[in-house]
Scaffold this active site. Structure first.
Site, PDB file in Angstrom:
ATOM      1  N   ASN A  36       8.205 -15.037 -13.631  1.00  0.00           N
ATOM      2  CA  ASN A  36       7.477 -15.813 -14.632  1.00  0.00           C
ATOM      3  C   ASN A  36       6.405 -14.927 -15.257  1.00  0.00           C
ATOM      4  OD1 ASN A  36       7.134 -18.634 -15.722  1.00  0.00           O
ATOM      5  ND2 ASN A  36       5.021 -18.180 -15.126  1.00  0.00           N
ATOM      6  N   ALA A  84      11.236 -22.388 -26.111  1.00  0.00           N
ATOM      7  CA  ALA A  84      12.187 -21.946 -27.141  1.00  0.00           C
ATOM      8  C   ALA A  84      11.443 -21.302 -28.309  1.00  0.00           C
ATOM      9  CB  ALA A  84      12.994 -23.147 -27.621  1.00  0.00           C
ATOM     10  N   SER A 136      20.988 -30.234 -20.114  1.00  0.00           N
ATOM     11  CA  SER A 136      20.440 -31.576 -20.302  1.00  0.00           C
ATOM     12  C   SER A 136      20.307 -32.309 -18.981  1.00  0.00           C
ATOM     13  CB  SER A 136      21.316 -32.402 -21.234  1.00  0.00           C
ATOM     14  OG  SER A 136      20.769 -33.705 -21.330  1.00  0.00           O
ATOM     15  N   GLY A 138      16.852 -33.204 -17.975  1.00  0.00           N
ATOM     16  CA  GLY A 138      15.439 -33.124 -17.589  1.00  0.00           C
ATOM     17  C   GLY A 138      15.279 -32.525 -16.204  1.00  0.00           C
ATOM     18  N   LYS A 208      24.349 -29.178 -27.827  1.00  0.00           N
ATOM     19  CA  LYS A 208      23.191 -29.740 -27.118  1.00  0.00           C
ATOM     20  C   LYS A 208      22.243 -30.414 -28.113  1.00  0.00           C
ATOM     21  CE  LYS A 208      19.987 -30.610 -24.041  1.00  0.00           C
ATOM     22  NZ  LYS A 208      18.660 -30.454 -24.491  1.00  0.00           N
ATOM     23  N   HIS A 211      23.680 -33.686 -29.012  1.00  0.00           N
ATOM     24  CA  HIS A 211      23.424 -34.567 -27.866  1.00  0.00           C
ATOM     25  C   HIS A 211      22.025 -35.173 -27.999  1.00  0.00           C
ATOM     26  CE1 HIS A 211      21.221 -35.018 -24.079  1.00  0.00           C
ATOM     27  NE2 HIS A 211      22.334 -35.448 -23.527  1.00  0.00           N
ATOM     28  N   ASN A 212      21.040 -34.341 -28.327  1.00  0.00           N
ATOM     29  CA  ASN A 212      19.666 -34.847 -28.451  1.00  0.00           C
ATOM     30  C   ASN A 212      19.525 -35.795 -29.639  1.00  0.00           C
ATOM     31  OD1 ASN A 212      19.292 -33.009 -26.393  1.00  0.00           O
ATOM     32  ND2 ASN A 212      17.334 -32.287 -27.163  1.00  0.00           N
ATOM     33  N   GLU A 215      20.778 -38.932 -28.513  1.00  0.00           N
ATOM     34  CA  GLU A 215      19.772 -39.497 -27.583  1.00  0.00           C
ATOM     35  C   GLU A 215      18.694 -40.257 -28.375  1.00  0.00           C
ATOM     36  OE1 GLU A 215      18.387 -36.509 -24.716  1.00  0.00           O
ATOM     37  OE2 GLU A 215      16.355 -37.238 -25.086  1.00  0.00           O
TER      38      GLU A 215
END
Ligand code: NBP
Length: 505
Positions: A36, A84, A136, A138, A208, A211-212, A215
């Site tokens: 990280n 992102a 996806s 969460g 994706k 998909h969102n 959603e």
């Protein structure tokens, strides 16, 4: 370091998603190197893993990118779960000096697909592989089984596949139902994994994103159902929770309906006499993927009005103070309901299901157009299958979408599949009465209304665009096609046509 001491995979970005994905991979027997940017977060994570996790000997923290990269077996597989955009570019720049030909970088963030196309090309030119994989589900999904939508070269996918298939959510091969064991905290190993190769470069991130977008509309439709029960039928949150719980046993069975019932039944921890949902301010935030979906639909010329409406509904909700002021100025009808409550609840259920079918039809129509634009070969049956478990829109109804595209992979629109055509024929009368009742009572239900407009527009052989095209030709000489000529021949008229009767002016 011998090959046996090296990690199978590396992960950069130890925020919520990254930490959980590391643990998921370690649960499935993989040795994972973790890095990280802020070292203290890596150290805190590794300390926690050492004190709490049975997989602790498989998680290895590093405080420099050089040591991190050197600790991973070649060809290296390095997953990015960083913010992102700039975070992804900065991380790639940091990794580049340490990577070797054939190494694979997998971006699991919510990247814009055009960024993924650019990054894949840049990395390929350097002899490296770059995959953009939608993730996806969460926090819980990342920990115990997400839905994974990978895009990139097929060669890179073959390397990543064993890991992605083992950590993905699994569904029952017969029923298509998710095999979740979140509560027990056990990794799920049986069943069909909710991942498949989506396509080249940005295909995974595009899917994706859609998909969102779905959603967004799924959530908005549920919220409109709740709003009608609250405002029109005067129901309490716990009464509404019971309705959603009942609906969850039928065709609407889905994660979003399930959590809605939970949310509505929740009492306020600060004041147990109140329901928590009533204490939550009615302004919705967003991170932009619904907006990207709508912009892409506009760019590609695809009618995704219900999906865009869900984004606009969030914008309108954010104008809290302006709406409060307007509510004292702009009058609407008094809200009254005199009909049969049980029958109306059933109508709302039908309106929700019918609108949901239209919303998914728009999402799949969008992907159909995008694959032509970006030269992808998308398998829509498989995409629906990948969404059956792990992700936020997981739902029983996705099994029907898989079946529809398996029966006819060239299906022009989901509405034309016999199962969905029947469902819409059955539900449309109730759907219309819900939209009409909402309009008569001044209750805002934009997603129900726009989905119904889409249905009516799509099934209309004739629309008023003849007049529209004539208007365009009148003021801009944009030409028009004629009903009595073959398609593709264009005509222009010098409007107004001489000889028009005086009375028409
Ligand atoms: P965030 O999106 O909040 O990102 C935090 C991580 O990015 C930290 O590790 C942070 O390092 C790192 N980072 C940042 Br910020 N800027 C960086 C830079 N310039 N260079 C290197 N690292 C940088 O984390 P998240 O919520 O876990 O999400 C990770 C990705 O997964 C995102 O792309 C997100 O869109 C996507 N996603 C999230 C969810 C979700 O439910 N949260 C679901 C699906 C997908 P630091 O510790 O040093 O600041």
């Amino acid at each position: 370091m011998t090959d046996q001491q090296m990690s199978d995979v590396g992960l950069v970005g130890l925020a919520v998603m990254g930490q959980n994905l590391v643990l998921n991979m370690a649960d499935h027997g993989y040795h994972v190197s973790a890095y990280n940017r802020t070292t203290s977060k890596m150290t805190a994570f590794v300390d926690r893993v050492e004190s709490e996790e049975p997989s602790k000997e498989r998680v290895h923290g590093f405080d420099t990118l050089e040591e991190f990269v050197a600790s991973i077996k070649r060809p290296r597989k390095i997953i990015l779960l960083v913010q992102a955009g700039r975070g992804t570019d900065a991380t790639i720049d940091g990794l580049l000096p340490h990577l070797e030909e054939g190494d694979i970088v997998i971006d699991g963030g919510n990247a814009h697909w055009l960024d993924t196309i650019r990054r894949e090309k840049e990395m390929r030119e350097k002899g490296l592989h770059f995959m953009g994989s939608g993730v996806s589900g969460g926090e819980l999904g990342a920990r115990f089984g997400p839905s994974l939508m990978p895009g990139g070269s097929e060669q890179a996918w073959e390397s990543l596949k064993p890991i992605w298939e083992s950590i993905a959510a699994k569904v029952d091969p017969d029923t298509g139902k998710p095999l979740e064991d979140y509560a027990a905290g056990r990794p799920v190993t049986e069943g069909i994994p909710c991942t498949t190769y989506i396509g080249t470069d940005g295909a995974g991130h595009y899917v994706k994103m859609v998909h969102n977008g779905i959603e967004y509309i799924d959530m908005q439709l549920i919220c409109e159902s709740y709003f009608l029960m609250k405002e029109l039928l005067g129901m309490r949150p716990d009464e509404i929770a019971a309705v959603f719980e009942k609906w969850n046993a039928g065709v609407l069975d889905s994660y979003l309906i399930e959590i809605t019932a939970d949310i509505l039944a929740q009492k306020d921890p600060r004041d147990g006499s109140k329901f928590l949902v009533d204490q939550v301010l009615d302004t919705a935030g967003q991170k932009g993927t619904g907006k990207w979906t709508s912009i892409s639909a506009l760019d590609l010329g695809v009618t995704a009005n219900a999906m865009a409406e869900a984004v606009f509904a969030r914008y309108l909700s954010a104008l809290k103070e302006e709406r409060q002021a307007a509510s004292g100025i702009l009058r609407g009808p008094a809200v009254t309901f005199t009909g049969d409550r049980e029958a109306f609840l059933e109508s709302i259920r039908q309106a929700l299901y019918s609108s949901k079918i239209c919303a998914y039809a728009q999402g799949f129509a969008l992907m159909e157009e995008a694959q032509k634009e970006y030269d992808w070969k998308l398998d829509f049956g498989m995409i629906a299958q990948v969404w059956r478990g792990g992700c936020i829109i997981r739902a029983r109804f996705l099994q029907k979408i898989t079946e529809a595209f398996n029966q006819d992979p060239t299906l022009a629109n989901l509405l034309l599949d016999p199962y969905f055509t029947d469902a819409l024929h059955e539900g449309q009368s109730a759907w219309r009465s819900v939209v009409a009742t909402a309009a008569q009572n001044g209750i805002s239900v934009p997603a129900f209304m726009s989905a119904l407009s889409y249905f009516d527009g799509y099934r209309s052989a004739v629309l008023p665009a003849n007049l529209l095209q004539a208007q365009r030709d009148y003021f801009g000489a944009h030409t028009y096609e004629r009903v009595d000529e073959e398609r593709g021949r264009f005509f222009h008229t010098d409007w107004p046509v001489a000889g028009r009767p005086e009375s028409d002016v």
